[in-house]
Structure formats: C-alpha cells, structure tokens
Design a protein around this motif. Structure first.
Motif, PDB file in Angstrom:
ATOM      1  N   GLY A 248      39.552  18.745  17.998  1.00 18.76           N
ATOM      2  CA  GLY A 248      40.875  19.321  18.212  1.00 18.76           C
ATOM      3  C   GLY A 248      41.946  18.719  17.324  1.00 18.76           C
ATOM      4  N   ASP A 249      41.590  17.696  16.534  1.00 18.35           N
ATOM      5  CA  ASP A 249      42.573  17.010  15.703  1.00 18.35           C
ATOM      6  C   ASP A 249      42.446  17.494  14.267  1.00 18.35           C
ATOM      7  N   TYR A 250      43.176  18.561  13.936  1.00 18.11           N
ATOM      8  CA  TYR A 250      43.050  19.153  12.615  1.00 18.11           C
ATOM      9  C   TYR A 250      43.903  18.438  11.564  1.00 18.11           C
ATOM     10  N   SER A 251      44.523  17.325  11.932  1.00 22.18           N
ATOM     11  CA  SER A 251      45.295  16.563  10.948  1.00 22.18           C
ATOM     12  C   SER A 251      44.385  15.904   9.912  1.00 22.18           C
ATOM     13  N   LYS A 252      43.077  15.830  10.219  1.00 26.79           N
ATOM     14  CA  LYS A 252      42.141  15.139   9.332  1.00 26.79           C
ATOM     15  C   LYS A 252      41.440  16.077   8.351  1.00 26.79           C
ATOM     16  N   ILE A 253      41.719  17.371   8.423  1.00 29.83           N
ATOM     17  CA  ILE A 253      41.042  18.288   7.515  1.00 29.83           C
ATOM     18  C   ILE A 253      41.619  18.170   6.110  1.00 29.83           C
ATOM     19  N   ASP A 254      40.923  18.754   5.129  1.00 24.59           N
ATOM     20  CA  ASP A 254      41.313  18.662   3.733  1.00 24.59           C
ATOM     21  C   ASP A 254      42.773  19.096   3.547  1.00 24.59           C
ATOM     22  N   SER A 255      43.454  18.389   2.649  1.00 23.31           N
ATOM     23  CA  SER A 255      44.886  18.621   2.464  1.00 23.31           C
ATOM     24  C   SER A 255      45.222  20.003   1.913  1.00 23.31           C
ATOM     25  N   SER A 256      44.234  20.700   1.343  1.00 22.18           N
ATOM     26  CA  SER A 256      44.512  22.021   0.777  1.00 22.18           C
ATOM     27  C   SER A 256      44.493  23.130   1.825  1.00 22.18           C
ATOM     28  N   TYR A 257      44.080  22.811   3.058  1.00 24.00           N
ATOM     29  CA  TYR A 257      44.172  23.805   4.131  1.00 24.00           C
ATOM     30  C   TYR A 257      45.634  23.940   4.570  1.00 24.00           C
ATOM     31  N   PHE A 258      46.069  25.174   4.742  1.00 21.09           N
ATOM     32  CA  PHE A 258      47.440  25.408   5.170  1.00 21.09           C
ATOM     33  C   PHE A 258      47.651  24.982   6.616  1.00 21.09           C
ATOM     34  N   ASP A 259      46.668  25.314   7.457  1.00 22.92           N
ATOM     35  CA  ASP A 259      46.769  25.015   8.879  1.00 22.92           C
ATOM     36  C   ASP A 259      45.392  25.168   9.508  1.00 22.92           C
ATOM     37  N   ALA A 260      45.334  25.006  10.837  1.00 24.43           N
ATOM     38  CA  ALA A 260      44.061  25.078  11.541  1.00 24.43           C
ATOM     39  C   ALA A 260      43.420  26.456  11.429  1.00 24.43           C
ATOM     40  N   SER A 261      44.214  27.510  11.465  1.00 22.99           N
ATOM     41  CA  SER A 261      43.642  28.855  11.388  1.00 22.99           C
ATOM     42  C   SER A 261      42.986  29.098  10.025  1.00 22.99           C
ATOM     43  N   HIS A 262      43.554  28.512   8.984  1.00 23.25           N
ATOM     44  CA  HIS A 262      42.963  28.595   7.642  1.00 23.25           C
ATOM     45  C   HIS A 262      41.583  27.939   7.647  1.00 23.25           C
ATOM     46  N   PHE A 263      41.478  26.761   8.250  1.00 28.06           N
ATOM     47  CA  PHE A 263      40.197  26.063   8.381  1.00 28.06           C
ATOM     48  C   PHE A 263      39.209  26.878   9.208  1.00 28.06           C
ATOM     49  N   LEU A 264      39.676  27.477  10.282  1.00 32.38           N
ATOM     50  CA  LEU A 264      38.786  28.240  11.147  1.00 32.38           C
ATOM     51  C   LEU A 264      38.276  29.512  10.468  1.00 32.38           C
ATOM     52  N   ARG A 265      39.056  30.088   9.560  1.00 34.35           N
ATOM     53  CA  ARG A 265      38.558  31.230   8.790  1.00 34.35           C
ATOM     54  C   ARG A 265      37.383  30.805   7.910  1.00 34.35           C
ATOM     55  N   ASP A 266      37.484  29.630   7.307  1.00 36.24           N
ATOM     56  CA  ASP A 266      36.363  29.112   6.532  1.00 36.24           C
ATOM     57  C   ASP A 266      35.160  28.830   7.433  1.00 36.24           C
ATOM     58  N   SER A 267      35.421  28.391   8.646  1.00 30.56           N
ATOM     59  CA  SER A 267      34.324  28.166   9.585  1.00 30.56           C
ATOM     60  C   SER A 267      33.557  29.459   9.833  1.00 30.56           C
ATOM     61  N   GLY A 268      34.278  30.572   9.965  1.00 29.61           N
ATOM     62  CA  GLY A 268      33.601  31.863  10.129  1.00 29.61           C
ATOM     63  C   GLY A 268      32.753  32.213   8.928  1.00 29.61           C
ATOM     64  N   THR A 269      33.228  31.851   7.733  1.00 30.05           N
ATOM     65  CA  THR A 269      32.484  32.142   6.511  1.00 30.05           C
ATOM     66  C   THR A 269      31.227  31.291   6.397  1.00 30.05           C
ATOM     67  N   PHE A 270      31.329  30.001   6.656  1.00 35.15           N
ATOM     68  CA  PHE A 270      30.238  29.078   6.369  1.00 35.15           C
ATOM     69  C   PHE A 270      29.357  28.764   7.577  1.00 35.15           C
ATOM     70  N   LEU A 271      29.899  28.889   8.781  1.00 38.47           N
ATOM     71  CA  LEU A 271      29.087  28.664   9.980  1.00 38.47           C
ATOM     72  C   LEU A 271      28.758  29.957  10.713  1.00 38.47           C
ATOM     73  N   GLY A 272      29.573  30.987  10.498  1.00 40.00           N
ATOM     74  CA  GLY A 272      29.382  32.235  11.238  1.00 40.00           C
ATOM     75  C   GLY A 272      30.006  32.214  12.611  1.00 40.00           C
ATOM     76  N   THR A 273      30.691  31.124  12.954  1.00 41.09           N
ATOM     77  CA  THR A 273      31.313  30.981  14.260  1.00 41.09           C
ATOM     78  C   THR A 273      32.308  29.828  14.187  1.00 41.09           C
ATOM     79  N   THR A 274      32.877  29.429  15.327  1.00 44.44           N
ATOM     80  CA  THR A 274      33.781  28.287  15.345  1.00 44.44           C
ATOM     81  C   THR A 274      32.972  26.983  15.348  1.00 44.44           C
ATOM     82  N   PRO A 275      33.579  25.877  14.910  1.00 53.72           N
ATOM     83  CA  PRO A 275      32.865  24.599  14.946  1.00 53.72           C
ATOM     84  C   PRO A 275      32.344  24.239  16.336  1.00 53.72           C
ATOM     85  N   ARG A 276      33.150  24.466  17.356  1.00 46.46           N
ATOM     86  CA  ARG A 276      32.732  24.094  18.708  1.00 46.46           C
ATOM     87  C   ARG A 276      31.528  24.904  19.159  1.00 46.46           C
ATOM     88  N   ARG A 277      31.528  26.204  18.883  1.00 43.82           N
ATOM     89  CA  ARG A 277      30.386  27.034  19.285  1.00 43.82           C
ATOM     90  C   ARG A 277      29.142  26.683  18.472  1.00 43.82           C
TER      91      ARG A 277
END
Length: 328
Positions: A248-277
């Motif tokens: 739940g702490d998205y402050s540690k994600i790569d600095s080029s991500y705009f926000d958590a939703s940006h990271f979660l869109r990549d999660s859909g691309t590379f995992l096919g789902t959210t990290p938690r699922r």
C-alpha cells in the motif's frame, strides 16, 4: 538425478527452510555461473518437487531462459491466451513480457538465464523471433548439444555438481564476442536505472539514433526499447513493494511513475491483474525464488541483471559450489 536427492539438503546447502518458507518436499537453489560467463548467464536456478502431484505456479516476466527438466512429469505453460506444452525436456523460453502460469508434476527443473549479451554471442537469430514463445531448445542449439546437456545433468547424483557441469558445457556457446557488446552493456545498465523510461532520452545517453536503439533492443533483448524499459521499471517497483511488505506504500515505486494508478496500469500489462491479486495466486516458488536469488546472486530477478561479477561472499553451512556469490 532424482528430486528426492534434494531431501534434507536445504539447511546444508542453501538458505534455511524457514527463510524460504518452503513446505517439505519442495526445494529452491541458486548458483552464479563462472565469472567468465557472468555477463552472458544471469544465474542458475534449480527447483525440485518430490511429489508427482500437479502443482500450479506463477512467474514474473523474464529474459530468455534454457530449462532442463529431469525425472519430471509433463509441464504446460499458459502465457496470456497461449498454451505451450507438454514442453520438451530441454526448452527455450524466449524473452517474456507478462507473467506466466505453469503446471508441473514433480521432478527437477534447471533454469539457465540468458542475458542480452549472452544472446548476442549464442546465436545469430533475433531474440524477437521468440518473444513470448517457448520452443524446443534444439530449435536454436541443435539436437546433439541439447541431448548432451540433458544426459550430463541426468547422470549427476549430487546437486553441487550441477554448476560445474553447466559452466563447462555452456562456455563454448558464449566464446565468440559480438561487435555490438559495448552498446548492449550500456543499454542494459540504463534499463535498470531509476527514472529512465523515454526511448529518446536513452538514445541520447547512448549516443545512437533511436532507430539503432530499436534495432539493438529487438534483436538482442527481444522487444522494443519502450517495452523493455517499462518492464524493468515495473519489476523494480513491484519487487520493492513486496520485499518490504508495503503493497500500500506507493512512495517507493520508480520516480518516473506519475502516481499509483499509473503503476497499477503497468501491473495490468505485465501481471494481468493487480499486485495484491497476483500474490494471492499460486506463487510459492516465485516468493522463495525472489528471496533466494537476492541472497545468492545479488538481485531478485534476472530482468534486473547487470552482468557484473562481484566478490564471492561466504555464508556458513553452504558448500563451495552453491555458496552465495552476489554478481547481478
């Protein structure tokens, strides 16, 4: 070699069972290749399951890998909408850009990670020809070499002998250098650098036109530069979150991500789902692998391999051949 030969060996030859949280009958080992192969091979992974019962596991996107299975039942792999299998005993996993699901039936699996520089030395074929594909390794390496590799591993009766045999047999594959190696090395380093994501920025840093960067990326890494940069960025961020138990702490994600939703869109691309699922699915070998690989090789996943041999680090209760050798 039989899977049962690993029984009782976790304490003696690797991380403690409690550190890996592995149930009885399941084993994970990692070893670094010889220093002369460190730029070409991202590491040796050895998984063993003593039971022949079907087992499902999910794995992260990855660079190419040779996989040799011993004393094993059929293996099938699902990658997106594609299903591969039953796989050949010696298979080549091409560069993979999304999480994949395996169904195994016991035995031993030996994985040999191939870096982009290793690919450049190993074959004239384009890595992009094998993007998100799994084929018989003989397709690329020839039936004679593949059979000698399988037979050599099958005749071993001691897991500590796996690394020396692989070092000896694989060295000839990577003996001839490629003239593009300086550019491959430099691009590899940028793919694992925080905040680097734009292809033009990378091309400028490398001093090459964008079309040349695209050519090198697809030929030796297996996919376009933008996809490689996004894949590495996502995995750096994802693994950092799960390693710190901070989903739940998205402050540690790569600095080029705009926000958590940006990271979660990549999660859909590379995992096919959210990290938690994704982590709630069958990831027992993946979780153990991330911990073991980080300890033995210095990085949790082959995608973040930099190919730099580092000083051997001694750990108690681990024999010489499987001793921790951080080098990625």
């Amino acid at each position: 070699m039989k899977a049962e030969q690993f029984g009782g060996g976790t304490q003696a030859r690797g991380l403690s069972a409690s550190a890996l949280d592995m149930p009885p009958g399941l084993h994970v080992r990692y070893a670094a290749p010889d220093r002369t192969l460190a730029e070409c091979i991202t590491g040796y992974a050895i998984y063993a399951a003593e039971s022949c019962d079907a087992m499902v596991n999910w794995y992260l996107p990855s660079p190419p890998m040779l996989s040799i299975v011993l004393d094993a039942g059929p293996i099938t792999v699902s990658l997106g909408n594609h299903r591969f299998g039953p796989l050949d005993p010696v298979s080549l996993y091409g560069p993979i850009s999304r999480a994949f699901r395996t169904v195994t039936h016991g035995g031993i699996a030996v994985g040999i990670g191939i870096s982009a520089l290793g690919w450049a030395r190993m074959t004239q074929r384009h890595a992009s020809d094998f993007h998100n594909r799994i084929v018989p390794a003989s397709t690329l390496l020839g039936a004679d070499f593949v059979e000698r590799l399988r037979e050599g591993l099958d005749l071993l009766d001691d897991e500590a002998s796996i690394k020396p045999l692989l070092d000896d047999m694989l060295a000839p594959l990577f003996a001839v250098q490629n003239p593009r190696e300086p550019l491959i090395r430099a691009f590899t380093a940028l793919t694992i650098t925080d905040g680097v994501i734009e292809m033009k920025d990378v091309a400028d840093r490398l001093g090459v036109p964008t079309h040349e960067l695209r050519r090198v990326a697809t030929r030796y890494f297996g996919m376009p530069p933008k996809m490689l940069l996004r894949r590495a960025r996502f995995l750096r961020s994802f693994i950092g979150l799960i390693r710190d138990e901070g989903l739940g702490d998205y402050s540690k994600i790569d600095s080029s991500y705009f926000d958590a939703s940006h990271f979660l869109r990549d999660s859909g691309t590379f995992l096919g789902t959210t990290p938690r699922r994704f982590l709630a699915a069958e990831t027992i070998f993946l979780r153990a692998s991330l911990r073991a690989r980080l300890t033995i090789l210095g990085a949790p996943t082959a995608t973040l391999h930099d190919g730099i041999p580092r000083t051997r680090v001694s750990h108690p209760h681990r024999d010489d051949d499987m001793r921790a050798q951080p080098e990625i």
